[in-house]
Design an enzyme around this catalytic site. Structure first.
Site, PDB file in Angstrom:
ATOM      1  N   ASP A  22     -31.447-130.052  -2.672  1.00  0.00           N
ATOM      2  CA  ASP A  22     -32.280-129.671  -2.721  1.00  0.00           C
ATOM      3  C   ASP A  22     -32.732-128.838  -1.650  1.00  0.00           C
ATOM      4  OD1 ASP A  22     -32.366-126.669  -3.234  1.00  0.00           O
ATOM      5  OD2 ASP A  22     -33.690-126.971  -5.088  1.00  0.00           O
ATOM      6  N   ARG A  35     -29.728-120.357   7.546  1.00  0.00           N
ATOM      7  CA  ARG A  35     -29.867-121.283   5.926  1.00  0.00           C
ATOM      8  C   ARG A  35     -28.513-122.330   7.094  1.00  0.00           C
ATOM      9  NH1 ARG A  35     -31.620-120.201   1.726  1.00  0.00           N
ATOM     10  NH2 ARG A  35     -29.588-121.058   0.750  1.00  0.00           N
ATOM     11  N   HIS A  39     -27.915-126.970   6.075  1.00  0.00           N
ATOM     12  CA  HIS A  39     -26.446-127.306   5.150  1.00  0.00           C
ATOM     13  C   HIS A  39     -26.303-128.408   6.172  1.00  0.00           C
ATOM     14  CE1 HIS A  39     -27.021-124.526   2.132  1.00  0.00           C
ATOM     15  NE2 HIS A  39     -26.723-123.670   2.956  1.00  0.00           N
ATOM     16  N   GLU A  69     -22.048-122.001  -9.786  1.00  0.00           N
ATOM     17  CA  GLU A  69     -23.111-120.737  -9.446  1.00  0.00           C
ATOM     18  C   GLU A  69     -23.004-120.483  -7.842  1.00  0.00           C
ATOM     19  OE1 GLU A  69     -24.072-123.775 -11.865  1.00  0.00           O
ATOM     20  OE2 GLU A  69     -23.011-121.911 -13.393  1.00  0.00           O
ATOM     21  N   LEU A 133     -18.153-148.732  -2.576  1.00  0.00           N
ATOM     22  CA  LEU A 133     -18.463-147.202  -3.200  1.00  0.00           C
ATOM     23  C   LEU A 133     -18.012-146.874  -3.687  1.00  0.00           C
ATOM     24  CD1 LEU A 133     -21.652-145.364  -3.174  1.00  0.00           C
ATOM     25  CD2 LEU A 133     -21.292-145.666  -0.883  1.00  0.00           C
ATOM     26  N   SER A 198     -29.810-127.457 -13.563  1.00  0.00           N
ATOM     27  CA  SER A 198     -28.718-127.083 -12.971  1.00  0.00           C
ATOM     28  C   SER A 198     -27.467-126.921 -13.394  1.00  0.00           C
ATOM     29  CB  SER A 198     -29.013-126.849 -11.279  1.00  0.00           C
ATOM     30  OG  SER A 198     -30.605-126.057 -11.312  1.00  0.00           O
TER      31      SER A 198
HETATM   32  C1  FPP Z   1     -29.141-126.644  -1.479  1.00  0.00           C
HETATM   33  O1  FPP Z   1     -29.822-125.899  -0.653  1.00  0.00           O
HETATM   34  C2  FPP Z   1     -27.926-127.395  -0.736  1.00  0.00           C
HETATM   35  C3  FPP Z   1     -26.430-126.723  -1.726  1.00  0.00           C
HETATM   36  C4  FPP Z   1     -26.352-126.006  -2.516  1.00  0.00           C
HETATM   37  C5  FPP Z   1     -25.293-127.248  -0.514  1.00  0.00           C
HETATM   38  C6  FPP Z   1     -25.983-128.499  -0.035  1.00  0.00           C
HETATM   39  C7  FPP Z   1     -24.931-129.367   0.712  1.00  0.00           C
HETATM   40  C8  FPP Z   1     -24.841-129.842   1.851  1.00  0.00           C
HETATM   41  C9  FPP Z   1     -26.093-130.901   1.456  1.00  0.00           C
HETATM   42  C10 FPP Z   1     -24.272-129.667   3.315  1.00  0.00           C
HETATM   43  C11 FPP Z   1     -22.624-129.869   3.036  1.00  0.00           C
HETATM   44  C12 FPP Z   1     -22.963-131.236   2.258  1.00  0.00           C
HETATM   45  C13 FPP Z   1     -21.131-131.971   2.660  1.00  0.00           C
HETATM   46  C14 FPP Z   1     -21.446-132.984   1.245  1.00  0.00           C
HETATM   47  C15 FPP Z   1     -20.398-131.803   3.138  1.00  0.00           C
HETATM   48  P1  FPP Z   1     -30.682-124.569  -0.713  1.00  0.00           P
HETATM   49  O2  FPP Z   1     -29.631-123.312   0.053  1.00  0.00           O
HETATM   50  O3  FPP Z   1     -30.221-124.019  -2.502  1.00  0.00           O
HETATM   51  O4  FPP Z   1     -32.069-124.672  -0.486  1.00  0.00           O
HETATM   52  P2  FPP Z   1     -33.640-123.694  -0.855  1.00  0.00           P
HETATM   53  O5  FPP Z   1     -33.491-124.005  -2.421  1.00  0.00           O
HETATM   54  O6  FPP Z   1     -34.474-123.966   0.222  1.00  0.00           O
HETATM   55  O7  FPP Z   1     -32.638-122.175  -0.546  1.00  0.00           O
END
Ligand code: FPP
Length: 254
Positions: A22, A35, A39, A69, A133, A198
């Site tokens: 997160d 954003r 990612h 969600e 792994l 969550s």
């Molecule tokens: C939460 O941060 C993150 C996600 C919903 C996506 C997770 C994806 C990645 C780490 C990148 C892609 C991964 C792979 C395996 C290719 P958020 O966007 O909710 O952050 P915030 O709470 O600061 O808004």
């Protein structure tokens, strides 16, 4: 690896780490970036965590990449996240394979794009025999969906075998969950400062140790993982027993 981490791992090495990644959006916001930049950086951290788990002989890693969600996010962000998964599957599958990593996608794939489903099938079959792994990527995953689907399959099997539904056990349901063939996570890490699960591995986290950190996922690195492992190494896991019982058992096995 530091000497103290080596000692901690020798003493207590998690067999399975689960991570709620997160904080990507906030990381980007603080840098006045879109954003998706968060990612993208987050995907690089995924690479680093895979390497650490390989190096530190932690055999199972499960990452929450997209929840049931997360479809509620702006359509552009959803599209970009799906493209990041495509990129990972196209570009990284071979490297994962060479590193002895088995890749598995857990979650409801039925409403993922057909080309993404095909990439998943190819990457999973390429890496199926690897055991150094197991990397489980949760995409369109929800813990309640997992339990509901498992319960349906377990009930259908029970009835087909002519068994009474009263005989349905926890083991019958467990055997049908997405991670049925992996040990339950020993350690759950959540980055980004929130302290909740969550709808992640709701069933599998029953006895898992939780580690919450304010560090945003794109800033999480090997040192941050080391801190989590050190915290884990100093926990006493009782699984319902008393602390005295756990110590007596530890002495008996020494
Ligand atoms: C939460 O941060 C993150 C996600 C919903 C996506 C997770 C994806 C990645 C780490 C990148 C892609 C991964 C792979 C395996 C290719 P958020 O966007 O909710 O952050 P915030 O709470 O600061 O808004």
């Amino acid at each position: 690896m530091s000497l103290s981490l080596a000692a901690d791992l020798a003493n207590k090495r998690p067999q399975h780490i689960a991570i709620i990644m997160d904080g990507n959006g906030r990381w980007a916001y603080r840098r006045h970036l879109p954003r998706v930049a968060g990612h993208r950086r987050g995907a690089e951290v995924v690479r680093e965590m895979v390497q650490r788990c390989v190096d530190w002989e932690i055999p199972h890693l499960t990452l929450f990449a997209f929840s049931t969600e997360n479809w509620r996010r702006p359509p552009l962000e959803v599209r970009l996240l799906m493209n990041l998964f495509r990129l990972l599957l196209r570009r990284e599958a071979k490297k994962l394979h060479e590193n002895g990593v088995r890749l598995r996608i857990i979650g409801d794939q039925s409403n993922l794009a057909p080309d993404l489903q095909a990439l998943i099938r190819d990457a999973e079959s390429l890496t199926a025999e690897n055991r150094r792994l197991t990397l489980n990527l949760a995409v369109n995953y929800g813990g309640r969906w997992d339990i509901t689907s498992a319960a349906k399959r377990a009930i259908a099997k029970c009835l087909a075998a002519g068994r009474d539904l009263d005989s349905l056990s926890e083991e019958d349901i467990s055997a049908e969950l997405c991670l049925a063939d992996s040990p339950a996570p020993d350690l759950l890490i959540r980055t980004g400062g929130e302290e909740r699960i969550s709808n992640f591995l709701v069933w599998q986290l029953a006895y898992t140790e939780f580690y919450f950190t304010d560090t945003l996922w794109p800033d999480f690195d090997g040192n941050a993982l080391e801190l989590a492992l050190k915290s884990f190494a100093h926990r006493q896991r009782r699984f319902g027993r008393t602390g005295d019982q756990v110590q007596e058992d530890a002495c008996a096995s020494d």
